[in-house]
Design a protein around this motif. Structure first.
Motif, PDB file in Angstrom:
ATOM      1  N   PRO A 172      -1.579  50.743 110.985  1.00  0.00           N
ATOM      2  CA  PRO A 172      -2.555  51.834 110.894  1.00  0.00           C
ATOM      3  C   PRO A 172      -1.883  53.209 110.843  1.00  0.00           C
ATOM      4  O   PRO A 172      -2.348  54.102 110.130  1.00  0.00           O
ATOM      5  N   LYS A 252      -6.855  41.316 113.320  1.00  0.00           N
ATOM      6  CA  LYS A 252      -7.962  41.341 114.277  1.00  0.00           C
ATOM      7  C   LYS A 252      -7.693  42.317 115.419  1.00  0.00           C
ATOM      8  O   LYS A 252      -8.595  43.021 115.889  1.00  0.00           O
ATOM      9  N   GLU A 253      -6.443  42.346 115.868  1.00  0.00           N
ATOM     10  CA  GLU A 253      -6.091  43.201 117.005  1.00  0.00           C
ATOM     11  C   GLU A 253      -5.843  44.648 116.603  1.00  0.00           C
ATOM     12  O   GLU A 253      -5.633  45.510 117.459  1.00  0.00           O
ATOM     13  N   GLY A 254      -5.846  44.942 115.303  1.00  0.00           N
ATOM     14  CA  GLY A 254      -5.647  46.308 114.836  1.00  0.00           C
ATOM     15  C   GLY A 254      -4.198  46.725 114.722  1.00  0.00           C
ATOM     16  O   GLY A 254      -3.911  47.903 114.489  1.00  0.00           O
ATOM     17  N   VAL A 257      -3.235  46.632 109.021  1.00  0.00           N
ATOM     18  CA  VAL A 257      -4.385  46.772 108.132  1.00  0.00           C
ATOM     19  C   VAL A 257      -3.992  46.208 106.770  1.00  0.00           C
ATOM     20  O   VAL A 257      -2.828  46.247 106.379  1.00  0.00           O
TER      21      VAL A 257
END
Length: 302
Positions: A172, A252-254, A257
């Motif tokens: 991210p 899922k956990e960020g 991306v």
């Protein structure tokens, strides 16, 4: 007169070094030093009067003599285990489960968490990670293995497990720094490479699939293991090619991306294999059923 058999520690060192392809990894497996393994191998070479390994700076390679002797040495230990088990059937023997190194660390181990306490999975397991091809199966110790390939494993029981999509991923923080990255512009950014081969497609294959011209040569770190490339992407080191099973939890956990791009299906799939006839053994059948259940649940979730 028949030649006396060599001491068992020499044989153990030989089999372990041959299966792992490294004196250092054999030392770790046998809880010895690399020097001790080298000493045992040298002693065995003197004992038999043949060279077993070609020593190189990046590892060791079996000689023709070693390739001929390895199945005999492996068979000795397997037959010894089988006889001991028949003499003491109450003492269970652990199952050796081998899995590709990247899938082992990013998909299998997280799904084992807590499963060992469940009745459906209460198995005595030794988990090893190895990237095995059809040609190298005999060099590894396993009862059940999860391999990546095309299903061509002679003399083995084979079950399809699952197949991956391939797509670019980054952290991210990397995305915030660079904004939305257009498909045609991906080559302008730092790319993290997994060494390309027929089983694990790399950037060259991905660019060709997208109908894009890849740069003549793109500088960047190159890893022999997909999980290492993904780890660097998580740290913000660039864009990596992710495979569904290897990056889904991180997405899922960020921690990662996915960039907007058409997904490319991996040309190879994951398979569960064991030697023909062993699939009906109760513990092996339970382990295969557990692996398939985990994969089915994962595919439904994805």
């Amino acid at each position: 007169m028949a030649q006396r058999p060599p001491p068992t520690p020499m044989l153990q060192a030989f089999v372990s070094a041959a299966q792992t392809g490294s004196f250092a990894r054999a030392a770790s497996e046998l809880n010895l030093t690399a020097s001790a393994i080298s000493h045992q191998i040298a002693g065995l070479e003197d004992w038999w009067g043949v060279q077993l390994f070609e020593r190189h700076s990046r590892g060791v390679k079996l000689t023709a003599a070693a390739q001929a002797l390895l199945p005999v040495a492996e068979g000795f230990f397997k037959e010894l285990d089988a006889v001991l088990h028949s003499l003491n059937p109450g003492k269970s023997q652990p199952l050796y489960l081998s899995c590709t190194s990247s899938l082992c660390s990013t998909w299998l181990i997280p799904r084992m968490h807590g499963s060992h306490a469940q009745a459906s999975f209460n198995l005595d397991l030794v988990l090893t990670s190895a990237d095995m091809s059809s040609a190298s199966l005999s060099a590894h110790q396993y009862d059940v293995a999860v391999v990546m390939g095309y299903g061509d494993y002679p003399d083995h029981y084979v079950e399809p497990l699952m197949r991956d999509a391939v797509f670019p991923v980054c952290s991210p923080a990397f995305q915030r720094l660079h904004g939305d990255i257009a498909l045609a512009d991906i080559a302008r950014y730092p790319l993290i490479h997994r060494v390309d081969d027929q089983v694990c497609p790399g950037w060259e294959s991905w660019f060709a699939f997208q109908g894009l011209a890849a740069p003549p040569y793109h500088h960047g770190p190159r890893f022999p293991d997909s999980s290492l490339a993904i780890s660097l992407a998580v740290k913000g080191g660039g864009i990596a090619l992710g495979r569904t099973a290897l990056v889904y939890d991180a997405l899922k956990e960020g921690a990662l991306v996915a960039l907007k791009a058409p997904v490319m299906m991996s040309p190879a799939a994951y398979y569960i294999i064991c030697r023909s006839g062993r699939q009906s053994e109760p513990d092996i059948a339970r382990l295969i059923d557990w692996l398939k259940a985990q994969a089915d649940e994962f595919v439904r979730e994805v």
